[in-house]
Design an enzyme around this catalytic site. Structure first.
Site, PDB file in Angstrom:
ATOM      1  N   GLU A 115      38.717   8.226 -12.759  1.00 34.84           N
ATOM      2  CA  GLU A 115      37.749   8.370 -11.515  1.00 34.84           C
ATOM      3  C   GLU A 115      36.215   8.343 -12.101  1.00 34.84           C
ATOM      4  O   GLU A 115      35.897   8.679 -13.158  1.00 34.84           O
ATOM      5  CB  GLU A 115      37.765   9.763 -11.160  1.00 34.84           C
ATOM      6  CG  GLU A 115      39.005  10.085 -10.322  1.00 34.84           C
ATOM      7  CD  GLU A 115      39.834  11.341 -10.748  1.00 34.84           C
ATOM      8  OE1 GLU A 115      39.240  11.908 -11.665  1.00 34.84           O
ATOM      9  OE2 GLU A 115      41.136  11.553 -10.337  1.00 34.84           O
ATOM     10  N   TYR A 127      33.902  -0.518 -16.531  1.00 33.69           N
ATOM     11  CA  TYR A 127      35.256  -0.593 -16.120  1.00 33.69           C
ATOM     12  C   TYR A 127      35.690  -2.025 -15.481  1.00 33.69           C
ATOM     13  O   TYR A 127      36.799  -2.484 -16.049  1.00 33.69           O
ATOM     14  CB  TYR A 127      35.651   0.530 -15.210  1.00 33.69           C
ATOM     15  CG  TYR A 127      35.144   2.070 -15.799  1.00 33.69           C
ATOM     16  CD1 TYR A 127      35.527   2.212 -17.132  1.00 33.69           C
ATOM     17  CD2 TYR A 127      34.538   3.015 -15.041  1.00 33.69           C
ATOM     18  CE1 TYR A 127      35.119   3.498 -17.848  1.00 33.69           C
ATOM     19  CE2 TYR A 127      34.371   4.214 -15.766  1.00 33.69           C
ATOM     20  CZ  TYR A 127      34.815   4.535 -16.826  1.00 33.69           C
ATOM     21  OH  TYR A 127      34.355   5.592 -17.181  1.00 33.69           O
TER      22      TYR A 127
HETATM   23  C1  LIG Z   1      29.132   4.632 -19.160  1.00 32.26           C
HETATM   24  C2  LIG Z   1      28.836   4.425 -20.595  1.00 32.26           C
HETATM   25  C3  LIG Z   1      29.915   5.204 -21.467  1.00 32.26           C
HETATM   26  C4  LIG Z   1      28.492   2.976 -21.069  1.00 32.26           C
HETATM   27  O1  LIG Z   1      28.494   3.101 -22.411  1.00 32.26           O
HETATM   28  P1  LIG Z   1      27.682   2.013 -23.281  1.00 32.26           P
HETATM   29  O2  LIG Z   1      28.023   2.070 -24.665  1.00 32.26           O
HETATM   30  O3  LIG Z   1      26.159   2.209 -22.989  1.00 32.26           O
HETATM   31  O4  LIG Z   1      28.257   0.634 -22.598  1.00 32.26           O
HETATM   32  P2  LIG Z   1      28.201  -0.932 -23.396  1.00 32.26           P
HETATM   33  O5  LIG Z   1      27.143  -1.128 -24.061  1.00 32.26           O
HETATM   34  O6  LIG Z   1      29.585  -0.990 -23.997  1.00 32.26           O
HETATM   35  O7  LIG Z   1      28.276  -1.691 -21.841  1.00 32.26           O
HETATM   36  C5  LIG Z   1      29.526  -2.509 -21.609  1.00 32.26           C
HETATM   37  C6  LIG Z   1      29.255  -3.120 -20.265  1.00 32.26           C
HETATM   38  O8  LIG Z   1      29.063  -1.787 -19.325  1.00 32.26           O
HETATM   39  C7  LIG Z   1      28.180  -2.455 -18.261  1.00 32.26           C
HETATM   40  N1  LIG Z   1      26.942  -1.534 -18.416  1.00 32.26           N
HETATM   41  C8  LIG Z   1      26.509  -0.614 -19.489  1.00 32.26           C
HETATM   42  N2  LIG Z   1      25.429  -0.115 -19.089  1.00 32.26           N
HETATM   43  C9  LIG Z   1      25.182  -0.596 -18.243  1.00 32.26           C
HETATM   44  C10 LIG Z   1      23.781  -0.341 -17.276  1.00 32.26           C
HETATM   45  N3  LIG Z   1      22.890   0.637 -17.689  1.00 32.26           N
HETATM   46  N4  LIG Z   1      23.670  -0.897 -16.062  1.00 32.26           N
HETATM   47  C11 LIG Z   1      24.723  -1.980 -15.701  1.00 32.26           C
HETATM   48  N5  LIG Z   1      25.818  -2.167 -16.412  1.00 32.26           N
HETATM   49  C12 LIG Z   1      25.969  -1.528 -17.580  1.00 32.26           C
HETATM   50  C13 LIG Z   1      27.761  -3.770 -18.728  1.00 32.26           C
HETATM   51  O9  LIG Z   1      28.654  -4.553 -17.960  1.00 32.26           O
HETATM   52  C14 LIG Z   1      27.985  -3.976 -20.157  1.00 32.26           C
HETATM   53  O10 LIG Z   1      28.294  -5.090 -20.553  1.00 32.26           O
HETATM   54  P3  LIG Z   1      27.139  -6.015 -21.015  1.00 32.26           P
HETATM   55  O11 LIG Z   1      26.349  -5.475 -21.844  1.00 32.26           O
HETATM   56  O12 LIG Z   1      27.796  -7.661 -21.694  1.00 32.26           O
HETATM   57  O13 LIG Z   1      26.681  -6.619 -19.537  1.00 32.26           O
HETATM   58  C15 LIG Z   1      27.080   5.132 -20.745  1.00 32.26           C
HETATM   59  O14 LIG Z   1      26.155   4.788 -19.966  1.00 32.26           O
HETATM   60  C16 LIG Z   1      27.429   6.728 -20.653  1.00 32.26           C
HETATM   61  O15 LIG Z   1      27.657   7.544 -21.645  1.00 32.26           O
HETATM   62  N6  LIG Z   1      26.935   7.239 -19.488  1.00 32.26           N
HETATM   63  C17 LIG Z   1      27.107   8.880 -19.135  1.00 32.26           C
HETATM   64  C18 LIG Z   1      28.526   9.161 -19.150  1.00 32.26           C
HETATM   65  C19 LIG Z   1      29.455   8.481 -17.991  1.00 32.26           C
HETATM   66  O16 LIG Z   1      28.985   8.004 -17.031  1.00 32.26           O
HETATM   67  N7  LIG Z   1      30.605   8.111 -18.290  1.00 32.26           N
HETATM   68  C20 LIG Z   1      31.471   7.673 -17.574  1.00 32.26           C
HETATM   69  C21 LIG Z   1      31.889   8.837 -16.376  1.00 32.26           C
HETATM   70  S1  LIG Z   1      33.378   8.008 -15.411  1.00 32.26           S
END
Ligand SMILES: CC(C)(COP(=O)(O)OP(=O)(O)OC[C@H]1O[C@@H](n2cnc3c(N)ncnc32)[C@H](O)[C@@H]1OP(=O)(O)O)[C@@H](O)C(=O)NCCC(=O)NCCS
Length: 160
Positions: A115, A127
């Site tokens: 979710e 995702y």
């Molecule tokens: C969601 C989260 C886990 C992503 O982790 P991350 O290490 O920053 O993500 P990645 O660097 O591996 O990014 C992978 C892909 O996700 C997407 N993405 C990540 N951050 C993004 C942003 N700020 N805006 C848009 N797309 C994004 C992109 O498609 C990216 O691929 P790309 O870099 O080739 O475009 C992180 O932002 C986080 O911890 N957020 C707070 C907690 C949360 O919301 N968890 C999910 C709850 S369901």
């Protein structure tokens, strides 16, 4: 036996969580979500084989992120994934998901569900990039500080 360790960006690596990671994981979770999880709950999950948890950390075991799953027979739920704000946007979240997919090959799970809040575009993009598709939505699912609850999107991806 399959070695449960994976390379991750920034010289980090991914491996199964240990009880000693619970404190750092709770802090990281609290920094990432409006409603945090108590350290005790996280520690209990880490000790429970039904909720496998992977951490991304450096060689001093400083946590950059973690992902927690719940095994439910054919299905597995991504309970939470969080990356330290300092480490975001560098592929750590993507590496954690990929490690989860590989780790699950040793289990009966055939489908991963999650979710995600409809107002969390970073997570939704992560995702979608990893192959998840929306299958339904739950209105008013997440509490929000402004009192206006947010919709949850339910997403799924086959594991194979
Ligand atoms: C969601 C989260 C886990 C992503 O982790 P991350 O290490 O920053 O993500 P990645 O660097 O591996 O990014 C992978 C892909 O996700 C997407 N993405 C990540 N951050 C993004 C942003 N700020 N805006 C848009 N797309 C994004 C992109 O498609 C990216 O691929 P790309 O870099 O080739 O475009 C992180 O932002 C986080 O911890 N957020 C707070 C907690 C949360 O919301 N968890 C999910 C709850 S369901």
């Amino acid at each position: 036996m399959m070695l449960r360790s994976w390379m991750a960006p920034l010289g980090l690596h991914i491996e199964p969580a240990q009880p000693r990671d619970a404190d750092a994981a709770a802090k990281l979770h609290a920094a990432s979500f409006y409603r945090g999880w108590p350290r005790e709950d996280l520690e209990a999950y880490v000790l429970d084989s039904d909720t496998p948890t992977l951490v991304a950390c450096d060689k001093h075991r400083k946590l950059a992120g973690f992902a927690m799953l719940r095994l439910l027979g054919d299905d597995v739920e991504l309970m939470t994934i969080a990356v330290d704000p300092k480490f975001r946007g560098k592929g750590v979240g993507e590496a954690l998901l990929k490690a989860c997919f590989e780790d699950l090959l040793m289990t009966p799970a055939r489908r991963m569900l999650l979710e995600v809040a409809a107002d969390n575009p970073a997570a939704i993009r992560l995702y979608e990039k990893a192959g998840f598709k929306q299958i339904s939505e739950r209105k008013g699912y997440y509490a929000r500080p402004n009192g206006q609850p947010a919709t949850a999107l339910v997403m799924a991806r086959d594991l194979n």
